[in-house]
Design an enzyme around this catalytic site. Sequence first.
Site, PDB file in Angstrom:
ATOM      1  N   CYS A 164       0.852  -1.184   0.000  1.00  0.00           N
ATOM      2  CA  CYS A 164       0.000   0.000   0.000  1.00  0.00           C
ATOM      3  C   CYS A 164       0.891   1.238   0.000  1.00  0.00           C
ATOM      4  CB  CYS A 164      -0.885  -0.023   1.242  1.00  0.00           C
ATOM      5  SG  CYS A 164      -1.893   1.463   1.433  1.00  0.00           S
ATOM      6  N   CYS A 194      -0.796   3.519  -6.615  1.00  0.00           N
ATOM      7  CA  CYS A 194      -1.729   2.937  -5.653  1.00  0.00           C
ATOM      8  C   CYS A 194      -1.915   1.494  -6.114  1.00  0.00           C
ATOM      9  CB  CYS A 194      -3.065   3.677  -5.681  1.00  0.00           C
ATOM     10  SG  CYS A 194      -4.381   2.815  -4.777  1.00  0.00           S
TER      11      CYS A 194
HETATM   12  N1  DGL Z   1      -4.003   0.421  -2.070  1.00  0.00           N
HETATM   13  C1  DGL Z   1      -3.625   1.564  -1.345  1.00  0.00           C
HETATM   14  C2  DGL Z   1      -2.419   2.273  -1.941  1.00  0.00           C
HETATM   15  O1  DGL Z   1      -1.585   1.645  -2.566  1.00  0.00           O
HETATM   16  C3  DGL Z   1      -4.653   2.539  -0.841  1.00  0.00           C
HETATM   17  C4  DGL Z   1      -6.093   2.467  -1.161  1.00  0.00           C
HETATM   18  C5  DGL Z   1      -6.955   3.166  -0.097  1.00  0.00           C
HETATM   19  O2  DGL Z   1      -7.262   2.503   0.899  1.00  0.00           O
HETATM   20  O3  DGL Z   1      -7.263   4.360  -0.249  1.00  0.00           O
HETATM   21  O4  DGL Z   1      -2.232   3.437  -1.770  1.00  0.00           O
END
Ligand code: DGL
Length: 262
Positions: A72, A186
């Site tokens: 993440c 993301c």
């Molecule tokens: N998948 C996450 C990232 O790489 C964030 C998504 C979220 O919860 O807003 O930033």
Amino acid sequence: MTRALVFDSGVGGLTIADALRRAAPEWVVDYAADSGFFPYGVKTDEELRERLPRLCATLADVAKPDVLVIACNTASTLSLADIRAHVGVPVVGTVPAIKPAAALTKTGVIGILATPGTVRRAYLDDLEREFAAGKTVIRRGSAGLVDIAERAVRGQAIDQEQVAYAVKPLFDPPDGPRIDVVVLACTHFPLIREAIAAACPPSVALIDTGEAVARQAVRVVTNPVATAGEAVAYVTGGAANRAAMQPAFARFGYHAIEIIDV
Ligand code: DGL
């Protein structure tokens, strides 16, 4: 036996779990989704700083991995050092692929698609200073794209118009039309890569960090001690979230789902 635990706010980290399975087919890759606190991209820094080290320490205690992968960008660009200080196994983070983007761009203009949280991080300023000096970097934060990706993996159709609406502002600034590389910063976004590509001019290349993160995870495990057993998906937020996530987990090969309360 080597076990990795791949962690994200929702389904985004499944793209990293996939890359890790390809890089290390003999590993067991467990997964954890903080669905009870999803989405991270619109949370305050304070909320995330308070939750992430505590949650990751609990997850590591339960899953006992040889490596914890923070799949993440929103979490890694804020709390990686803090998480490392609280977890007793190697921790690998996921941060925007600015260095490869800077090497790839021919026009010198790079786009970054991320969450609203990631685009305002000082960490991103540092990456730009270090790896993209002399380039123009345009950032676009979108919580809408995260939501579309999360729903798509849970089985809903992708609305291409909504994707186009979310992506378009990246190309609106004066240098926007010169963007030739877009960083998917993301982990949710590679899940809807085709829809995002269709919303960008055809000459734009999309890059992400899945394979680089997987390679780094393989590199840091030197003395695996984990026990064998079926891969487990952990989820926060109780039985309702377990039911909501089940189709996404099943698509990525997770059949054992456990609820974690933090
Ligand atoms: N998948 C996450 C990232 O790489 C964030 C998504 C979220 O919860 O807003 O930033």
